[in-house]
Design a protein around this motif. Sequence first.
Motif, PDB file in Angstrom:
ATOM      1  N   LEU A   8      -3.820   8.121   9.367  1.00  0.00           N
ATOM      2  CA  LEU A   8      -3.108   7.236   8.459  1.00  0.00           C
ATOM      3  C   LEU A   8      -3.987   7.130   7.217  1.00  0.00           C
ATOM      4  O   LEU A   8      -5.141   6.711   7.298  1.00  0.00           O
ATOM      5  N   MET A   9      -3.445   7.557   6.088  1.00  0.00           N
ATOM      6  CA  MET A   9      -4.221   7.610   4.852  1.00  0.00           C
ATOM      7  C   MET A   9      -3.587   6.702   3.811  1.00  0.00           C
ATOM      8  O   MET A   9      -2.369   6.574   3.751  1.00  0.00           O
ATOM      9  N   GLU A  10      -4.439   6.088   2.977  1.00  0.00           N
ATOM     10  CA  GLU A  10      -3.954   5.150   1.968  1.00  0.00           C
ATOM     11  C   GLU A  10      -4.505   5.520   0.601  1.00  0.00           C
ATOM     12  O   GLU A  10      -5.673   5.877   0.453  1.00  0.00           O
ATOM     13  N   PHE A  23      -6.724   9.596  -1.607  1.00  0.00           N
ATOM     14  CA  PHE A  23      -6.343   8.948  -0.366  1.00  0.00           C
ATOM     15  C   PHE A  23      -7.570   8.913   0.535  1.00  0.00           C
ATOM     16  O   PHE A  23      -8.399   9.823   0.500  1.00  0.00           O
ATOM     17  N   SER A  24      -7.671   7.865   1.334  1.00  0.00           N
ATOM     18  CA  SER A  24      -8.745   7.809   2.325  1.00  0.00           C
ATOM     19  C   SER A  24      -8.129   7.504   3.683  1.00  0.00           C
ATOM     20  O   SER A  24      -7.058   6.898   3.779  1.00  0.00           O
ATOM     21  N   ILE A  25      -8.819   7.916   4.720  1.00  0.00           N
ATOM     22  CA  ILE A  25      -8.340   7.682   6.084  1.00  0.00           C
ATOM     23  C   ILE A  25      -8.628   6.229   6.442  1.00  0.00           C
ATOM     24  O   ILE A  25      -9.776   5.785   6.371  1.00  0.00           O
ATOM     25  N   PRO A  74       0.837  -1.202   0.000  1.00  0.00           N
ATOM     26  CA  PRO A  74       0.000   0.000   0.000  1.00  0.00           C
ATOM     27  C   PRO A  74       0.873   1.252   0.000  1.00  0.00           C
ATOM     28  O   PRO A  74       2.021   1.230   0.436  1.00  0.00           O
ATOM     29  N   ILE A  75       0.324   2.323  -0.519  1.00  0.00           N
ATOM     30  CA  ILE A  75       0.995   3.621  -0.461  1.00  0.00           C
ATOM     31  C   ILE A  75       0.241   4.435   0.582  1.00  0.00           C
ATOM     32  O   ILE A  75      -0.941   4.726   0.425  1.00  0.00           O
ATOM     33  N   LEU A  82      -1.088  14.977  10.082  1.00  0.00           N
ATOM     34  CA  LEU A  82      -1.619  15.440  11.361  1.00  0.00           C
ATOM     35  C   LEU A  82      -3.108  15.743  11.242  1.00  0.00           C
ATOM     36  O   LEU A  82      -3.566  16.298  10.234  1.00  0.00           O
ATOM     37  N   CYS A  83      -3.863  15.388  12.257  1.00  0.00           N
ATOM     38  CA  CYS A  83      -5.320  15.548  12.232  1.00  0.00           C
ATOM     39  C   CYS A  83      -5.758  16.989  11.983  1.00  0.00           C
ATOM     40  O   CYS A  83      -6.744  17.227  11.291  1.00  0.00           O
TER      41      CYS A  83
END
Length: 70
Positions: A51-53, A40-42, A20-21, A26-27
């Motif tokens: 953490l997003m992918e 990207f999704s959380i 995964p990428i 930071l929130c």
Amino acid sequence: MSDAFRMMLAFAASLFADLPIRVKVLCNNPAVGWYQKNHFSIVAVVKDYNLMELAKDSVKNIDVLIKKII
């Protein structure tokens, strides 16, 4: 900026197809929305960061040509 970033992501995805990428953001960083616009999704919230992918399908149609310059 997004075009260059997405090209870099396409290159990384071609090198590491099985991995995964992900990015940590930071929130309270307004860039969370920018990453979401770039597919990207959380996937998790850990302490003070997201953490997003990347959805790798979003970069599969981007052709990357790298030339070695001597």
